[in-house]
Write a protein that holds these residues in place. Structure first.
Motif, mmCIF file in Angstrom:
data_model
loop_
_atom_site.group_PDB
_atom_site.id
_atom_site.type_symbol
_atom_site.label_atom_id
_atom_site.label_comp_id
_atom_site.label_asym_id
_atom_site.label_seq_id
_atom_site.Cartn_x
_atom_site.Cartn_y
_atom_site.Cartn_z
ATOM 1 N N LYS A 44 0.831 -1.208 0.000
ATOM 2 C CA LYS A 44 0.000 0.000 0.000
ATOM 3 C C LYS A 44 0.865 1.257 0.000
ATOM 4 N N VAL A 45 1.936 1.220 0.765
ATOM 5 C CA VAL A 45 2.833 2.375 0.828
ATOM 6 C C VAL A 45 3.453 2.653 -0.533
ATOM 7 N N ALA A 46 3.924 1.601 -1.193
ATOM 8 C CA ALA A 46 4.557 1.760 -2.503
ATOM 9 C C ALA A 46 3.585 2.362 -3.517
ATOM 10 N N ARG A 47 2.298 1.974 -3.421
ATOM 11 C CA ARG A 47 1.310 2.498 -4.372
ATOM 12 C C ARG A 47 1.061 3.990 -4.158
ATOM 13 N N LEU A 48 1.251 4.459 -2.938
ATOM 14 C CA LEU A 48 0.999 5.868 -2.646
ATOM 15 C C LEU A 48 2.208 6.758 -2.908
ATOM 16 N N LEU A 49 3.353 6.150 -3.190
ATOM 17 C CA LEU A 49 4.546 6.928 -3.541
ATOM 18 C C LEU A 49 4.585 7.133 -5.054
ATOM 19 N N PRO A 50 4.787 8.340 -5.543
ATOM 20 C CA PRO A 50 4.989 9.584 -4.784
ATOM 21 C C PRO A 50 3.726 10.401 -4.605
ATOM 22 N N GLY A 51 2.560 9.843 -5.007
ATOM 23 C CA GLY A 51 1.350 10.641 -5.134
ATOM 24 C C GLY A 51 0.937 11.417 -3.907
ATOM 25 N N TYR A 52 1.157 10.847 -2.712
ATOM 26 C CA TYR A 52 0.679 11.541 -1.521
ATOM 27 C C TYR A 52 1.392 12.882 -1.321
ATOM 28 N N LEU A 53 2.626 12.995 -1.856
ATOM 29 C CA LEU A 53 3.370 14.250 -1.717
ATOM 30 C C LEU A 53 2.706 15.398 -2.475
ATOM 31 N N ALA A 54 1.854 15.076 -3.439
ATOM 32 C CA ALA A 54 1.152 16.130 -4.173
ATOM 33 C C ALA A 54 0.204 16.909 -3.278
ATOM 34 N N HIS A 55 -0.122 16.348 -2.115
ATOM 35 C CA HIS A 55 -0.977 17.062 -1.173
ATOM 36 C C HIS A 55 -0.182 17.679 -0.031
ATOM 37 N N ILE A 56 1.124 17.472 -0.029
ATOM 38 C CA ILE A 56 1.986 18.106 0.962
ATOM 39 C C ILE A 56 2.777 19.245 0.325
ATOM 40 N N ASP A 57 3.168 19.071 -0.937
ATOM 41 C CA ASP A 57 3.907 20.090 -1.696
ATOM 42 C C ASP A 57 5.338 20.265 -1.224
ATOM 43 N N GLU A 58 5.756 19.526 -0.238
ATOM 44 C CA GLU A 58 7.098 19.644 0.310
ATOM 45 C C GLU A 58 7.704 18.258 0.484
ATOM 46 N N PRO A 59 9.024 18.139 0.463
ATOM 47 C CA PRO A 59 9.626 16.888 0.913
ATOM 48 C C PRO A 59 9.275 16.709 2.383
ATOM 49 N N TYR A 60 8.915 15.497 2.762
ATOM 50 C CA TYR A 60 8.389 15.282 4.106
ATOM 51 C C TYR A 60 8.744 13.878 4.558
ATOM 52 N N GLY A 61 9.563 13.784 5.605
ATOM 53 C CA GLY A 61 10.093 12.488 6.005
ATOM 54 C C GLY A 61 9.447 11.868 7.212
#
Length: 649
Positions: free
Chosen positions: A328-345
């Motif tokens: 599930k995590v792999a499927r959400l990479l990198p798409g979830y970052l489109a709602h953060i707009d920043e690199p986020y660890g």
């Protein structure tokens, strides 16, 4: 809970079709934040666009931008001010204004008319606010003291743009998508971009508890803090009194946070904070006929789902469990970052996304336990502060540095969450430093030579990352060390890390996340509690544990903090190894020189060989690499923005 964007031009005559279309585009990319209504208004040189998520007064009377009767003052607002009814009565707003809605938005509008910018000092809630006052020819921007709601801005020529998310600003003409090396340098230390920095050169985030005033053609003319946190302990307070006042404030906060015309649920992790909220919500409602949502992991050291089930069963809630897997995590990479707009660890973002996706089918509002550690002293680093003092007093420096630290460094690496070797190595290294520097060392992801080996620029060009902690610590003379450390966490980790995830992952699914532990009245109560009651010995969250006795299972009251995180250290050596390797080492962030491949390769190899647990650092680097490809090398982020949920849900 909503989203908005806007612009202040040099003059009304500067308005043209390109500017108007850019404002519309900024509104469209924020549609997920407000699926229920949208509006756009121009008043002189100021244009505002708003997307509404209806929570209080679901009628069209809550439409924004909202103007006063004369059409001279306009407001765009994102958030909830929980004492709005009290403010309406206290300042007798009905005497001079004809209300057309039951919203807190209209209360804020008229309160501004009465008090001007000083109205901000009276608010208790989460908010980002934009107010255009044509009589003053000024725009006022403000953000809540805990940084729960986001607000960004940039200037292009004589145009000043602002928006709830960075992607709104990227629609403005003249805004360049250039990475800021300074932001990257500090990101490598924290796994988040700190302070008012963003990863884009020229784009800034408004600091929490800050008001900004802008004039046409002049830009920012005033910036000021309208609220500073203060810790002044009442040394006469007893533990019984502290517990009683804490419980009273907790009940009041939860009651305020339940004001809603839509269904409210709880993010129930199984930890102390969220379990307390669920129990208090059931007590306030008089029933447990509401939804709770928890996450589950296969690795036991990361999994709290059994405790969440225990609490849900005791209360009788309608409980949902969402399993987090590497697939599930792999499927959400990198798409979830489109709602953060920043690199986020922070590894809790994707699990929160998964939980929000399920929750959005049942509720519109979610109570979240974020902020509990900051107000109740719940982090291991808070206990480590006291342990540091004892360790330095009992063990001579030569023995600490010559024997203890080398022996601890020989401990075998474990990929269990918060393993003994991880905590021991962090503690012994940080204990040799000053108080704020030790707190930084315990929290930082990469420090010293490791960070310099990875960063592609010249670190000497930038302030030391620990300065963000040191300046806050030094700004509060007279406060105790624990109070100053809590202040650091409240001003840095809470807004720059936790609230990013809390806001963006829920709003991506058109949900409102509310955080009762950031209630200003609760904070004022807890800021008076002496250290010896707040953190007696090493007993973290002492007050919350005592206040919740009899309301929660003993197992929950006694359990150690786990916290929401993913087992990426293990996944990087297994299920996510190939994907992570390819994404990191093919990234334009390496070829551009922002990151040094040799240093990154060293982190990767030492992790694979289990010589060091570099899971947090590698997760941060992976997310920076993915962000760079989506936002700098391309505009692929636009393809991953979720459409707003259906209003017919």
């Amino acid at each position: 809970m909503c989203g908005f964007a806007g612009v202040v031009l040099g003059s009304p005559e500067a308005r043209n079709p390109d500017i108007e279309q850019s404002l519309k585009s900024a509104s469209e990319v924020l549609a997920h934040r407000g699926p229920d209504d949208h509006g756009l208004n121009w008043c002189g040189p100021c244009g505002m666009a708003h997307r509404r998520l209806s929570v209080i007064d679901l009628s069209g009377a809550g439409h924004q931008p909202m103007g006063n009767a004369a059409g001279t003052v306009w407001i765009c607002y994102n958030g909830e001010v929980y004492n709005f009814r009290e403010l309406r009565r206290r300042f007798r707003l009905d005497d001079g204004h004809d209300f057309v809605s039951r919203t807190d938005t209209e209360v804020l509008l008229h309160l501004y008319e009465e008090l001007g910018p000083e109205f901000l000092r009276h608010l208790n809630g989460m908010y980002a606010i934009a107010i255009w006052d044509s009589a003053r020819d000024r725009l006022l921007l403000a953000r809540d003291p805990f940084g729960i709601k986001p607000l960004f801005y940039t200037a292009t020529g004589e145009a000043f743009w602002f928006a709830s998310e960075i992607k709104g600003l990227l629609q403005a003409p003249g805004v360049e998508r250039r990475p800021d090396p300074k932001a990257l340098y500090h990101y490598l230390a924290f796994d988040y971009v700190p302070d008012t920095l963003t990863p884009f050169t020229g784009i800034h985030e408004l600091a929490p508890g800050t008001a900004l005033e802008v004039e046409p053609g002049r830009g920012i003319v005033e910036e000021r803090k309208f609220l500073e946190f203060s810790y002044r302990q009442d040394t006469d307070m007893t533990e019984d009194q502290a517990v009683q006042e804490t419980m009273s404030s907790l009940k009041d906060s939860v009651a305020r946070h339940l004001i809603s015309d839509v269904p409210v649920g709880v993010m129930l992790s199984g930890g102390m904070d969220s379990s307390a909220l669920a129990a208090l919500m059931a007590a306030e409602r008089g029933d447990a006929d509401f939804h709770t949502f928890s996450l589950a992991f296969d690795l036991p050291s990361f999994d709290e789902s059994s405790y969440a089930r225990m609490v849900a069963r005791q209360l009788g809630t309608v409980h949902h469990e969402i399993r987090v897997t590497p697939e599930k995590v792999a499927r959400l990479l990198p798409g979830y970052l489109a709602h953060i707009d920043e690199p986020y660890g922070d590894g809790s973002a994707i699990p929160t996304w998964l939980l929000s996706g399920v929750a959005s089918s049942f509720v519109t509002v979610l109570l979240s336990g974020e902020g509990g550690d900051e107000v109740f002293a719940g982090y291991d680093t808070h206990a480590a502060l006291k342990a540091r003092k004892l360790y330095r007093r009992l063990v001579p420096g030569s023995l600490r540095r010559g024997l203890v630290r080398p022996l601890v460094g020989m401990l075998p690496v474990s990929h269990r969450k918060l393993s003994f070797d991880f905590k021991a190595k962090r503690f012994t290294a940080g204990a040799e430093l000053g108080v704020p520097e030790s707190h930084f060392a315990w929290r930082a992801v990469l420090t010293g030579d490791a960070r310099r080996s990875v960063f592609g620029g010249n670190p000497d060009e930038y302030r030391p990352s620990e300065d963000f902690f040191r300046e806050i610590y030094d700004s509060a003379p007279g406060e105790t060390d624990l109070s100053r450390i809590l202040r650091i966490d409240t001003c840095t980790h809470l807004p720059n890390d936790l609230m990013i995830k809390n806001d963006r992952m829920t709003m991506a699914h058109s949900l409102e996340a509310r955080v009762p532990f950031t209630d200003m009245e609760l904070f004022r109560t807890l800021s008076r509690v002496p250290d010896g009651i707040k953190l007696p010995g090493m007993r973290k969250k002492n007050l919350l544990r005592k206040a919740m006795e009899g309301m929660l299972p003993r197992e929950v009251l006694r359990k150690k903090k786990v916290g929401l995180e993913m087992p990426y250290s293990a996944w990087f050596r297994g299920e996510l190894k190939e994907m992570a390797h390819d994404s990191i080492f093919s990234s334009g962030a390496l070829t551009s020189g922002l990151l040094r491949e040799e240093g990154v390769r060293g982190l990767w190899d030492r992790h694979q060989e289990k010589r060091r647990d570099n899971g947090r650092a590698l997760w941060g680097l992976l997310n920076y690499a993915l962000w760079y490809e989506m936002y700098i090398s391309s505009t692929d982020y636009a393809d991953h923005i979720r459409p707003p949920r259906s209003v017919d849900r």
